[in-house]
Design an enzyme around this catalytic site. Structure first.
Site, PDB file in Angstrom:
ATOM      1  CG  HIS A 173      -3.348  17.091  33.909  1.00 38.60           C
ATOM      2  ND1 HIS A 173      -4.113  17.152  32.780  1.00 38.60           N
ATOM      3  CD2 HIS A 173      -2.701  18.286  33.994  1.00 38.60           C
ATOM      4  CE1 HIS A 173      -3.933  18.325  32.193  1.00 38.60           C
ATOM      5  NE2 HIS A 173      -3.093  19.034  32.916  1.00 38.60           N
ATOM      6  CG  ASP A 207      -5.201  21.665  30.195  1.00 38.08           C
ATOM      7  OD1 ASP A 207      -4.789  22.812  30.421  1.00 38.08           O
ATOM      8  OD2 ASP A 207      -4.486  20.661  30.348  1.00 38.08           O
TER       9      ASP A 207
HETATM   10 ZN   LIG Z   1      -3.429  23.092  32.946  1.00 42.71          ZN
END
Ligand SMILES: [Zn+2]
Length: 405
Positions: free
Chosen positions: A269, A320
């Site tokens: 991220h 993800d």
């Molecule tokens: Zn994750």
């Protein structure tokens, strides 16, 4: 002895600015033996691959079980934190058999999307209440078996997860994630074995779930084995605030101070970073894994991909939570999100985004010999049709470039 297979690609991307026409690829075993561009027509005995041929994609960040939430969390207002409660309900219901069946379907969907290797960030280790299974790695082995069933490679990023938040005991479901302390995490993870299609890596769940001393233990474990080390990093501003309050530094600084950063480290991220954080990640030549389809689904924000790359970091991509499994959509979103945030176009060129989806992603999950169409590399080929309704126009654009239209 296995013979040489030859594939003639109408057009293949070999890592340059544009795809090459007429590429003859020879494969021996699981490796490319030769790659010859400018071969006008398919030689006798070769298999013709039409459209645009690319190297296999790497999905550098996956939680297979989050796939269950697709289509189930879109009603009503909420945030990352309300979504997380739903995710815990799913985690509470799985056992090794059901996890293998679920992950098999998720990894099969990846294979259909052109993904040939996945980095599975795995923290659902134990049974209900945190009781270890008879084989304490039963859940991790279920994921490895599922990848094998689906025909993709996996790096099991075995994840240390100890706390419910900074200074907090794990909650009911979180007890299934915790080994109690980092030493016991390391002993359990050390019993996992690599195979032809599976490698083992390490992960720190986040600075919320792993304290500084434990981060240092996990980082040392990864360095000793020369294996990838991943961590969720600054996905939400609340994580930064809690870290600053508890330790007086940012999550990036805390990871740096405890030996996590380096070329084998991937920050997942990396959304809410300061200039100092960007400098630390770039200076240490870390990889940053962006997951834009999940980040937009969870209202996380838009990370500073351009600034990270300019500072020296590499970029990889992950699906993800699997709200979408489409590596080209992840790549496209890195550029398109930045256009919205900056009012500028062309911050990431297509070859750089393809590099993130292929070679850089494979390297980030510990398969540096994959993701390129070149002699010696693992022989994964993905062909994208250029005559479908979605891709119609590609041929006309080439003709236009040559002045034919
Ligand atoms: Zn994750």
């Amino acid at each position: 002895m296995r013979g040489v297979q030859r594939y003639w690609c109408e057009r293949a991307w070999l890592g340059g600015e544009a795809a090459e026409p007429g590429v003859l690829v020879s494969v021996e075993g699981d490796r490319f033996a030769a790659v010859e561009p400018a071969v006008a027509s398919p030689p006798a005995g070769s298999t013709r691959l039409e459209g645009l041929v690319l190297p296999g994609f790497a999905n550098a960040h996956s939680h297979a079980f989050h796939r269950v939430l697709r289509g189930r969390t879109q009603r009503g207002r909420g945030s990352f934190w309300s979504w997380r409660e739903r995710m815990y309900e799913v985690a509470a219901a799985l056992d090794p058999d059901s996890y293998r069946r679920l992950a098999r379907a998720v990894f099969a969907e990846m294979a259909l999307a052109g993904i040939t290797a996945v980095g599975e960030f795995h923290y659902l280790h134990h049974g209900p209440g945190g009781a270890p299974y008879e084989d304490p790695n039963a859940m991790g082995k279920a994921l490895i078996a599922a990848a094998s069933d689906a025909g993709i490679r996996i790096t099991l990023l075995d994840t240390c997860y100890l706390h419910g938040g900074i200074g907090e005991e794990p909650g009911e479901t979180q007890r299934r994630f915790s080994d109690g302390d980092a030493e016991r995490w390391g002993e359990r993870a050390a019993a996992l074995e690599a195979s032809e299609n599976a490698r083992i890596g390490a992960a720190v769940h986040s600075v919320r779930a792993v304290d500084p001393e434990a981060i240092a233990v996990v980082a040392a474990w990864a360095h000793e084995r020369n294996c990838p080390l991943h961590a969720h990093l600054s996905e939400q501003p609340a994580e930064n605030e809690a870290c600053e309050q508890a330790y007086g530094v940012s999550p990036t600084q805390l990871l740096a101070d405890n030996g996590a950063l380096g070329p084998g480290f991937t920050a997942v991220h990396a959304t809410h970073l300061s200039g100092t954080d960007i400098g630390l990640l770039g200076g240490a030549r870390c990889c940053c894994c962006f997951c834009p389809t999940t980040e937009r689904d969870l209202a996380d924000g838009i990370g500073p991909a351009r600034e990270l790359i300019d500072a020296g970091a590499s970029l990889s991509l992950g699906s993800d939570s699997h709200a979408v499994i489409d590596p080209l959509e992840e790549a496209r979103a890195v550029e398109l999100d930045e256009r919205l945030a900056t009012n500028e176009r062309g911050r990431h060129e297509a070859p750089a985004l393809l590099e993130a989806a292929t070679a850089a992603g494979h390297a980030a999950i510990g398969w540096p010999e994959a993701g390129r169409i070149e002699p010696g590399a693992i022989a994964d080929l993905v062909s994208v049709r250029l005559d479908s309704v979605r891709t119609a126009g590609a041929e006309a654009r080439r003709a236009l470039a040559r002045g034919f239209l």
